[in-house]
Design a protein around this motif. Structure first.
Motif, mmCIF file in Angstrom:
data_model
loop_
_atom_site.group_PDB
_atom_site.id
_atom_site.type_symbol
_atom_site.label_atom_id
_atom_site.label_comp_id
_atom_site.label_asym_id
_atom_site.label_seq_id
_atom_site.Cartn_x
_atom_site.Cartn_y
_atom_site.Cartn_z
ATOM 1 N N LYS A 29 0.843 -1.200 0.000
ATOM 2 C CA LYS A 29 0.000 0.000 0.000
ATOM 3 C C LYS A 29 0.876 1.247 0.000
ATOM 4 O O LYS A 29 1.904 1.298 0.681
ATOM 5 C CB LYS A 29 -0.910 -0.011 1.230
ATOM 6 C CG LYS A 29 -1.875 1.167 1.306
ATOM 7 C CD LYS A 29 -2.830 1.008 2.477
ATOM 8 C CE LYS A 29 -3.683 2.240 2.672
ATOM 9 N NZ LYS A 29 -4.452 2.613 1.496
ATOM 10 N N ASN A 109 -10.561 -2.230 -11.250
ATOM 11 C CA ASN A 109 -11.754 -2.796 -10.617
ATOM 12 C C ASN A 109 -11.415 -3.813 -9.540
ATOM 13 O O ASN A 109 -12.289 -4.239 -8.791
ATOM 14 C CB ASN A 109 -12.675 -3.440 -11.664
ATOM 15 C CG ASN A 109 -13.316 -2.398 -12.564
ATOM 16 O OD1 ASN A 109 -13.449 -1.243 -12.176
ATOM 17 N ND2 ASN A 109 -13.697 -2.797 -13.760
ATOM 18 N N ASP A 110 -10.151 -4.210 -9.487
ATOM 19 C CA ASP A 110 -9.704 -5.123 -8.440
ATOM 20 C C ASP A 110 -9.486 -4.297 -7.166
ATOM 21 O O ASP A 110 -8.535 -3.533 -7.062
ATOM 22 C CB ASP A 110 -8.397 -5.806 -8.868
ATOM 23 C CG ASP A 110 -7.936 -6.880 -7.898
ATOM 24 O OD1 ASP A 110 -8.186 -6.720 -6.688
ATOM 25 O OD2 ASP A 110 -7.328 -7.870 -8.350
ATOM 26 N N GLN A 111 -10.396 -4.454 -6.195
ATOM 27 C CA GLN A 111 -10.354 -3.618 -4.995
ATOM 28 C C GLN A 111 -9.074 -3.828 -4.186
ATOM 29 O O GLN A 111 -8.596 -2.900 -3.526
ATOM 30 C CB GLN A 111 -11.582 -3.892 -4.115
ATOM 31 C CG GLN A 111 -12.874 -3.380 -4.716
ATOM 32 C CD GLN A 111 -12.800 -1.903 -5.071
ATOM 33 O OE1 GLN A 111 -12.399 -1.076 -4.255
ATOM 34 N NE2 GLN A 111 -13.171 -1.569 -6.313
ATOM 35 N N ASP A 112 -8.513 -5.031 -4.228
ATOM 36 C CA ASP A 112 -7.279 -5.294 -3.499
ATOM 37 C C ASP A 112 -6.138 -4.439 -4.058
ATOM 38 O O ASP A 112 -5.336 -3.890 -3.309
ATOM 39 C CB ASP A 112 -6.927 -6.776 -3.581
ATOM 40 C CG ASP A 112 -5.677 -7.105 -2.783
ATOM 41 O OD1 ASP A 112 -5.615 -6.724 -1.601
ATOM 42 O OD2 ASP A 112 -4.755 -7.723 -3.338
ATOM 43 N N ARG A 114 -6.620 -1.649 -6.109
ATOM 44 C CA ARG A 114 -7.017 -0.238 -6.054
ATOM 45 C C ARG A 114 -6.745 0.371 -4.671
ATOM 46 O O ARG A 114 -6.335 1.523 -4.559
ATOM 47 C CB ARG A 114 -8.502 -0.123 -6.409
ATOM 48 C CG ARG A 114 -9.042 1.298 -6.493
ATOM 49 C CD ARG A 114 -8.453 2.012 -7.690
ATOM 50 N NE ARG A 114 -8.955 3.356 -7.822
ATOM 51 C CZ ARG A 114 -9.878 3.728 -8.706
ATOM 52 N NH1 ARG A 114 -10.383 2.851 -9.545
ATOM 53 N NH2 ARG A 114 -10.280 4.973 -8.772
ATOM 54 N N SER A 115 -6.949 -0.423 -3.612
ATOM 55 C CA SER A 115 -6.753 0.098 -2.254
ATOM 56 C C SER A 115 -5.285 0.393 -1.947
ATOM 57 O O SER A 115 -4.979 1.115 -0.997
ATOM 58 C CB SER A 115 -7.296 -0.907 -1.230
ATOM 59 O OG SER A 115 -6.535 -2.108 -1.258
#
Length: 203
Positions: A29, A109-112, A114-115
């Motif tokens: 992240k 669109n992959d939230q993992d 994108r976050s």
């Protein structure tokens, strides 16, 4: 009592984080709080350096101030670490983009994923994709630059099975509605990006 911290410690943490990301082959992240702390330290260093430089105008100053070199070195080191961190992340984002066959929506669109991105990194991916698509448009008839080139194809056509629904796709044979479980004999160049993205698999 607060723990004493030297100038450059925060930047060292940032570089260590990049090394850990490389070692585990993962995208960590975006460390916004650490970046902001380093930028605050930069402003403090620049203010201290400015104050030290003002001593040069003092008529009693003997010209001996080694702290100027220390502050300047700390500022430049922090800048190098910040640039190295961001350069490393951009390299990982480009690898991620090409690894997905240039499928930007699939990435965003992959939230993992994108976050883990900062807003600026999302903008970078969108602009990078736009540049690739513009370049690809110039060679659309002769070459698909987003296709995998790890191994040369044995045949022009390939039998594929649909692993995940991916909707209607325009191919050389016309439009095909790829629904899970179906099989198709299609031109490799038309569907290679879908294989890379995991929608289809070769039979």
């Amino acid at each position: 009592m607060a723990e004493a911290r030297q100038y450059g410690d925060l930047a060292t943490q940032l570089v260590t984080e990049s090394r850990r990301s490389t070692a585990t082959d993962t995208l960590l992240k975006y460390n916004d709080s650490l970046i902001r702390s380093i930028l605050r330290e930069q402003r403090q260093l620049e203010q201290v350096l400015q104050n030290a430089l003002s001593d040069l105008t003092d008529p009693e100053f003997d010209g001996n101030n080694p702290s100027l070199l220390i502050y300047q070195t700390a500022i430049l080191r922090n800048k190098r670490c910040l640039l190295a961190y961001h350069s490393h992340r951009l390299d990982r984002l480009r690898d991620l983009y090409w690894g997905s066959g240039g499928a930007l929506p699939h990435i965003l669109n992959d939230q993992d994923i994108r976050s883990k991105l900062s807003p600026h990194e999302v903008d970078f991916l969108k602009e990078y994709n736009s540049s690739v698509m513009d370049f690809r448009g110039e060679f659309s008839d002769e070459l698909d630059i987003t296709a995998s080139i790890t191994q040369p194809p044995k045949d022009l056509h390939v039998l594929v099975r649909v692993v995940r629904d991916c909707g209607v796709i325009q191919t050389e044979l016309g439009t095909i509605d790829f629904k899970k479980g179906q099989r198709f004999m299609v031109r490799r160049a038309d569907i290679e990006h879908l294989v890379v993205q995991g929608y289809l698999e070769e039979v």
